[in-house]
Design a protein around this motif. Structure first.
Motif, short mmCIF file in Angstrom:
data_model
loop_
_atom_site.label_atom_id
_atom_site.label_comp_id
_atom_site.label_asym_id
_atom_site.label_seq_id
_atom_site.Cartn_x
_atom_site.Cartn_y
_atom_site.Cartn_z
N LEU A 38 -33.77 22.90 65.91
CA LEU A 38 -35.06 22.28 66.24
C LEU A 38 -34.80 21.09 67.15
N CYS A 39 -35.28 21.22 68.36
CA CYS A 39 -34.95 20.26 69.41
C CYS A 39 -36.14 19.40 69.77
N GLY A 40 -37.33 20.00 69.72
CA GLY A 40 -38.50 19.26 70.13
C GLY A 40 -39.75 19.97 69.68
N SER A 41 -40.87 19.33 69.93
CA SER A 41 -42.13 19.85 69.41
C SER A 41 -43.23 19.48 70.39
N TYR A 96 -46.83 16.49 71.10
CA TYR A 96 -46.51 15.14 71.57
C TYR A 96 -47.73 14.34 71.99
N GLY A 126 -32.55 20.06 62.62
CA GLY A 126 -33.01 19.20 63.68
C GLY A 126 -31.83 18.47 64.29
N PHE A 127 -31.91 18.20 65.58
CA PHE A 127 -30.76 17.50 66.20
C PHE A 127 -31.23 16.69 67.39
#
Lengths: 337, 337
Positions: B245-248, B252, B276-277
């Protein structure tokens, strides 16, 4: 001499909360055991949350229960007639043909257990059985507990949750926090099981109560509940916290999709790891578990509490009650002495 | 000789989608560099999704942007005056003082980059920069790509997503599937980047389109989007699938909590791992990344596409457009030649 067994069949797939008419008690005549078989009289049966999933008729990680067929589930019984010289009459065995008075099984599908200690045979359905192993695998191998961690476990007064908290203590957690569904259970967690803090999730928002119980945040979350609890754990998670997702009992009887955490983006910003797991994937860990945990159960460092319902005929009631949180510790049904 | 720099300040915290009046272009006079400092004329600036998070004024894994102070962000520029003998005038450097025409920085906060190859300096803001490293770390180290995996990446036509798909190909994925926000982007993914399948998430439910594009399920999901995409990926996940999970980005600009996946219990039943990272947690992987990926970029096995906006004054517009999906490949702003 043929034996008359009584066994519960699933006769309707529950809609929402199960009701007693979803089950029927059926008589069946079992023949004498053939070569390699044993006839078992059950002493004690297990009712577990995962069974609700198997009633739904959908294949997940395991096949669903068939309709109009005997239910399965953990049980401990005594061999009453044997076609296997390695399992003589009188041997106590663990097996998975529960929800019935007697079972005729291949000897290979049973495992002898030692009942010489002070704890009854039901310990193999709880602290030293599947729930205990689930706690051990999830806490140590999935969440990767480290010394000093603050651990939060939901459903903490249940069979799995109580073991999670006590194992966390035993393995060096810095702080152990649990949630449960009544003031009595909260007192049990703190006074008997040695939790550092506990709260009644019915008495206020989980997020606020968890933040108060774990003011420095949580490093490990062992989830038995899902929904609001999972969202609260994400809110209160420290960076790099690890979540072992074991169950989601808050949604098992739901007839529509349950509320979902709205803060999943924090999985990214806090670099959380969420791991779902099923205990049966790691059978090789059972030996480590028994080696490590059985002595602690035997000498009382790990406390064992059970809620016992008497009588095979009350198995559905016990199951339904367990899903409502009617148990403290492992819920079992005593079938015979 | 003092230099007049133009730089963008954040003057209001965006509510929902940012607007140009949230930013102000301010002039500032920079003195000549002192010992150990360099004066840099920027060539190209980066606008990235993570910047939206830093505008919100809330501390997450990184400090928020301050109001009425120069914005930060990746940039590549040329040393115009130097107080450090190791960084002579004319050196091209990567640094994080973006959103401005010139920057005066300690030499230690810059890194020389090689611009002798066919690709312009902006490659260090995209394929060989933070977005490329993000793709590499997430795909290989967080999701643990294995040969033969079916990989799904959302936001696949973006700077990170395009690298994820191409790296998956390069590292032996069995099938690579991407989602993007227009038919043109879908064609770009399949025809130019070599994705096996792609779909336009605006043209129908993500779950149905993903199931069609990955009929045997997915083993790895690289999430840039969150929300409906994450829910669909859980629906289509194979047992033991791994999610990075990098972004959403779908959330935003949201002013209320975004819709959340309703199927999180499948994390348990399918034994999924969600990690997540944040790329900056693993700086030690940057060396491996450059060693492994730079040759593939140089020889064209990895294709580089950029969307270039001209003129420092258009940086806010480029940023706002990027959040809307106005870019294919990396969105950059060309400031000077």
């Amino acid at each position: 001499m043929p034996t008359t067994a009584r066994e519960f069949h699933l006769v309707a797939r529950p809609q929402g909360e199960p009701v007693e008419t979803d089950f029927a008690l059926v008589e069946r005549t079992l023949p004498d055991p053939g070569p390699g078989e044993v006839l078992i009289r059950n002493l004690v049966l297990s009712v577990d949350p995962y069974m609700r999933g198997k009633m739904a008729g959908v294949r997940t990680y395991t096949d669903p229960y068939e309709l109009n067929a005997p239910m399965e589930g953990g049980a401990v019984g005594v061999v009453e007639a044997s076609g296997d010289p390695d399992l003589p009459v009188g041997t106590t065995v663990l097996h998975s043909a529960g929800w019935r008075s007697h079972a005729l099984l291949p000897a290979a599908r049973t495992r002898p257990v030692d009942t010489s200690g002070p704890l009854g045979p039901s310990v193999y359905l709880g602290a030293l059985g599947m729930p205990g192993l689930t706690a051990y695998v999830g806490l140590l191998h999935k969440a990767g507990l480290r010394e000093g961690d603050t651990v939060f476990v939901s459903g903490a007064a249940g069979a799995v949750g109580g073991m999670v908290g006590q194992l966390a203590r035993l393995y060096g957690a810095g702080r152990v926090v649990g949630s449960a569904g009544s003031p009595e259970k909260v007192a049990y967690l703190v006074d008997e099981l040695g939790f550092d803090a506990a709260f009644d999730y019915r008495s206020g928002p989980v997020r606020r109560q968890l933040a108060e119980a774990a003011p420095d945040g949580i490093d490990v979350y062992f989830d038995n509940v899902g929904g609001e609890h999972l969202e609260a754990a994400i809110w209160c998670a420290n960076d790099f916290a690890r979540f072992a997702l074991c169950g989601s009992i808050s949604g098992y009887n739901a007839t529509s999709a349950p509320p979902a955490p709205r803060n999943l983006f924090q999985i990214v910003t806090k670099r959380l790891t969420l791991r779902g797991f099923i205990v049966s994937d790691d059978p090789h860990l059972a030996r480590d578990f028994h080696r490590d945990v059985a002595p602690a159960v035997a000498d009382g460092r790990i406390k064992v509490r059970e809620t016992v319902v008497d009588g095979l005929e009350n198995t559905p009631e016990a199951f339904i009650s367990m899903l409502r949180g009617g148990n403290t510790g492992k819920m079992v049904v005593r079938v015979s002495d």
